[in-house]
Design a protein around this motif. Structure first.
Motif, PDB file in Angstrom:
ATOM      1  N   HIS A  63      27.776  39.394  25.080  1.00 11.43           N
ATOM      2  CA  HIS A  63      28.695  38.364  25.564  1.00 11.43           C
ATOM      3  C   HIS A  63      29.660  39.019  26.535  1.00 11.43           C
ATOM      4  O   HIS A  63      29.638  40.243  26.712  1.00 11.43           O
ATOM      5  CB  HIS A  63      29.457  37.731  24.381  1.00 11.43           C
ATOM      6  CG  HIS A  63      30.294  38.712  23.664  1.00 11.43           C
ATOM      7  ND1 HIS A  63      29.824  39.483  22.608  1.00 11.43           N
ATOM      8  CD2 HIS A  63      31.573  39.119  23.888  1.00 11.43           C
ATOM      9  CE1 HIS A  63      30.786  40.293  22.202  1.00 11.43           C
ATOM     10  NE2 HIS A  63      31.845  40.102  22.979  1.00 11.43           N
ATOM     11  N   HIS A  65      33.837  38.943  28.472  1.00  7.43           N
ATOM     12  CA  HIS A  65      35.252  38.534  28.486  1.00  7.43           C
ATOM     13  C   HIS A  65      35.671  38.547  29.952  1.00  7.43           C
ATOM     14  O   HIS A  65      35.238  39.442  30.702  1.00  7.43           O
ATOM     15  CB  HIS A  65      36.113  39.527  27.696  1.00  7.43           C
ATOM     16  CG  HIS A  65      35.684  39.675  26.275  1.00  7.43           C
ATOM     17  ND1 HIS A  65      36.227  38.918  25.253  1.00  7.43           N
ATOM     18  CD2 HIS A  65      34.749  40.477  25.706  1.00  7.43           C
ATOM     19  CE1 HIS A  65      35.640  39.281  24.107  1.00  7.43           C
ATOM     20  NE2 HIS A  65      34.734  40.206  24.357  1.00  7.43           N
ATOM     21  N   GLU A  75      38.855  44.062  28.480  1.00  9.23           N
ATOM     22  CA  GLU A  75      39.580  44.371  27.236  1.00  9.23           C
ATOM     23  C   GLU A  75      39.932  45.861  27.170  1.00  9.23           C
ATOM     24  O   GLU A  75      40.664  46.287  26.275  1.00  9.23           O
ATOM     25  CB  GLU A  75      38.729  43.970  26.020  1.00  9.23           C
ATOM     26  CG  GLU A  75      38.440  42.471  26.008  1.00  9.23           C
ATOM     27  CD  GLU A  75      38.107  41.936  24.639  1.00  9.23           C
ATOM     28  OE1 GLU A  75      37.302  42.560  23.926  1.00  9.23           O
ATOM     29  OE2 GLU A  75      38.673  40.892  24.266  1.00  9.23           O
ATOM     30  N   HIS A  88      30.034  43.036  26.565  1.00  8.40           N
ATOM     31  CA  HIS A  88      29.895  43.704  25.273  1.00  8.40           C
ATOM     32  C   HIS A  88      28.487  43.489  24.732  1.00  8.40           C
ATOM     33  O   HIS A  88      28.063  42.350  24.510  1.00  8.40           O
ATOM     34  CB  HIS A  88      30.901  43.131  24.259  1.00  8.40           C
ATOM     35  CG  HIS A  88      32.306  43.543  24.562  1.00  8.40           C
ATOM     36  ND1 HIS A  88      33.407  42.884  24.057  1.00  8.40           N
ATOM     37  CD2 HIS A  88      32.799  44.544  25.326  1.00  8.40           C
ATOM     38  CE1 HIS A  88      34.511  43.463  24.486  1.00  8.40           C
ATOM     39  NE2 HIS A  88      34.161  44.481  25.264  1.00  8.40           N
ATOM     40  N   THR A 168      37.245  42.859  18.579  1.00  8.67           N
ATOM     41  CA  THR A 168      38.424  42.476  19.372  1.00  8.67           C
ATOM     42  C   THR A 168      38.848  41.034  19.087  1.00  8.67           C
ATOM     43  O   THR A 168      39.743  40.512  19.733  1.00  8.67           O
ATOM     44  CB  THR A 168      38.142  42.620  20.884  1.00  8.67           C
ATOM     45  OG1 THR A 168      37.092  41.708  21.230  1.00  8.67           O
ATOM     46  CG2 THR A 168      37.736  44.039  21.221  1.00  8.67           C
TER      47      THR A 168
HETATM   48 ZN   LIG Z   1      33.598  41.155  23.013  1.00  9.21          ZN
END
Ligand SMILES: [Zn+2]
Ligand SMILES: COc1ccc(C[C@H]2SC(=S)NC2=O)c(OC)c1
Length: 230
Positions: A63, A65, A75, A88, A168
Motif C-alpha cells: 500500500h 501513503h 512517513e 510499504h 504506523t
Molecule cells: Zn504503511
C-alpha cells in the motif's frame, strides 16, 4: 522516522533477496485508509530473505501513503526532507508464526520494505495500478487483480536503512523490521494526482479526498538506524 543523519554503517548487513511470484496477486482495494494490493500468502511463493532478516518473510500486501501536495506524504524523511509518497511492502514471518495476525504482535513478526516515490519520470509499472484506481474510488470497493510483480516498484540500487520499529497505524505494535530503500522510484504528477482522486468515504457519503494518509514524523528515541552502505 528521520533517516541518514542518525544512521551507522553495519558491514554485517547482507543484500536483501526478493523473489515474488506475480501470480500470487489477488485483488486491489480501497480500505478507507489507503489502497492496497493483497497477495496469496498461503505458501512461500512471494518471499524476501537476507538483509537484516533472520528468517524468510512472506509478502502479504503493499500500500502507499501520500500527501495532498508534493511537499510531503512520506512517513520517513531523509535529510529532514519528505517525499511526496511512500510505498510499504508488508511481509510476515511464516517460519516462526502460524498466522499474519499472530506475527503482527511479535517483535520479529513483520518486515516492511519502504520505497520513496519522488516526482519525475512516468513509471510504467505503477501505471498498471493507477489504471485500476477509478474502479476503487470509494471505501470498501475492490477489483480483481490477477498478475502484478511488485518488484517493478523496488529500485535496483541495493542500499537500504534498517531499524526496529512499529506499525504506523493502530495497533502500532513494535513488530516491524523496517527496510527503507535509499533510492526513490520516480513517478509523474498525473500518477500522484491519481492517488489523490481516491476517497476515504464510501459511495453515497459526503466525499472526502484520500490525501495526507501518513503518520506524522515520530522521534527516533534511542533507536539505532543501520545502513547497508557507507
Ligand atoms: Zn504503511
Ligand atoms: C492489525 O494489523 C495491521 C494494521 C494496519 C496495518 C497498516 C499500517 S502498518 C504500516 S507499515 N502501514 C500502515 O498503513 C498493517 O499493516 C501491516 C497491519
Amino acid at each position: 522516522h528521520p533517516l541518514w543523519q542518525n544512521s551507522v554503517y553495519d558491514p554485517v548487513l547482507k543484500p536483501l533477496k526478493i523473489s515474488y511470484d506475480p501470480t500470487t496477486c489477488l485483488h486491489i482495494w480501497n480500505n478507507g485508509y489507503s489502497f492496497l494490493v493483497e497477495f496469496d500468502d498461503s505458501a512461500d511463493r512471494s518471499i524476501i530473505v537476507g538483509g537484516p532478516l533472520e528468517n524468510q518473510y512472506r509478502l502479504k500486501q503493499f500500500h502507499f501513503h501520500w500527501g495532498a501536495i508534493n511537499e510531503w506524504g512520506s512517513e520517513h524523511t531523509v535529510d529532514c526532507k519528505f517525499y511526496p509518497a511512500e510505498l510499504h511492502l508488508v511481509h510476515w514471518n511464516a517460519v516462526a508464526y502460524p498466522t499474519f495476525e499472530e506475527a503482527v504482535m511479535e517483535g520479529d513478526g513483520l518486515a516492511v520494505i519502504g520505497v520513496f516515490l519522488k516526482l519525475g519520470a512516468h513509471h510504467e509499472g505503477l501505471q498498471t495500478l493507477v489504471d485500476a484506481l477509478p474502479a476503487i474510488k470509494h471505501k470498501d470497493t475492490v477489483i480483481e487483480f490477477d498478475v502484478f510483480d511488485p518488484s517493478c516498484l523496488i529500485p535496483q540500487c541495493p542500499d537500504y536503512w534498517t531499524y526496529a520499529g512499529s506499525l504506523t497505524t493502530p495497533p502500532l505494535t513494535e513488530s516491524v523490521t523496517w527496510i527503507i530503500k535509499k533510492q526513490p522510484i520516480e513517478v509523474d504528477e498525473n500518477q500522484l494526482e491519481a492517488f489523490r482522486m481516491l476517497l476515504f468515504t464510501s459511495d453515497g457519503e459526503e466525499e472526502k479526498r484520500m490525501v495526507d494518509n501518513f503518520r506524522p514524523l515520530q522521534p527516533l528515541m534511542n533507536r539505532t538506524v543501520r545502513s547497508s552502505f557507507q
